[in-house]
Design a protein around this motif. Structure first.
Motif, mmCIF file in Angstrom:
data_model
loop_
_atom_site.group_PDB
_atom_site.id
_atom_site.type_symbol
_atom_site.label_atom_id
_atom_site.label_comp_id
_atom_site.label_asym_id
_atom_site.label_seq_id
_atom_site.Cartn_x
_atom_site.Cartn_y
_atom_site.Cartn_z
ATOM 1 N N SER A 1 0.818 -1.216 -0.028
ATOM 2 C CA SER A 1 0.032 0.095 -0.027
ATOM 3 C C SER A 1 0.858 1.408 0.054
ATOM 4 N N GLN A 2 2.136 1.069 0.347
ATOM 5 C CA GLN A 2 2.933 2.186 0.556
ATOM 6 C C GLN A 2 3.751 2.291 -1.122
ATOM 7 N N GLY A 3 3.808 1.504 -1.839
ATOM 8 C CA GLY A 3 4.120 1.507 -3.084
ATOM 9 C C GLY A 3 5.594 1.008 -3.065
ATOM 10 N N ASN A 4 5.834 0.194 -2.258
ATOM 11 C CA ASN A 4 7.099 -0.424 -2.119
ATOM 12 C C ASN A 4 7.178 -1.861 -2.884
ATOM 13 N N ASN A 5 8.049 -2.395 -3.366
ATOM 14 C CA ASN A 5 8.130 -3.643 -4.087
ATOM 15 C C ASN A 5 8.068 -4.667 -2.857
#
Length: 148
Positions: free
Chosen positions: A38-42
């Motif tokens: 949800s934070q855009g981290n892979n």
């Protein structure tokens, strides 16, 4: 009947065992899923599946080596156990009905593309090489004219 399909890489070389006069090939398949949180981290999540293939066609075992990519299909089961520290654990087990070799490290064009299921003979195994696969550039039509 519940059916499970897994595409992944072999975690180690297979083991061929004889249990009560029947041959079984045991191997593990790792399926890695890559996604964004949800934070855009892979992120990466790997699921290990223990596989048991009860078959007399053990010659395929020479191709089931660590790193090979395979497709397995069969009936899933969950095995519960207690770890050494006393905590409960579970393992995903797959009783294999169908197995296909897809590729992996050290691919050889002489490896069979598919292995026979219980109803087929060993002569039904076909050899293919990756050069037979067509690429996007082999088609005359532009790629951007897809109907969807």
């Amino acid at each position: 009947m519940i059916k499970m399909q897994v595409i992944g890489n072999l975690g180690r070389d297979c083991l061929v065992n004889n249990v009560n006069g029947r041959n079984v090939i045991n191997f593990t398949v790792a399926h890695t899923e890559r996604y964004r949180d949800s934070q855009g981290n892979n992120q990466e999540r790997t699921t290990w599946v223990e596989c048991a293939w009860w078959t007399d066609r053990t010659t395929v075992s020479q191709y089931l080596t660590k790193g090979k990519q395979v497709y397995v299909e069969g009936q899933p089961d969950v095995r519960s156990f207690t770890r050494n520290d006393g905590t409960a654990g579970a393992a995903l087990i797959l009783r294999v009905r169908e197995l296909q070799l897809l590729g992996g490290r050290g691919d050889a064009a002489t490896a069979p593309a598919t292995t026979p299921t219980e109803g087929t003979s060993a002569s039904d195994i076909t050899n293919t090489s990756s050069s037979n696969a067509s690429s996007v550039n082999d088609f005359d039509e532009p790629v951007d004219d897809l109907p969807f």
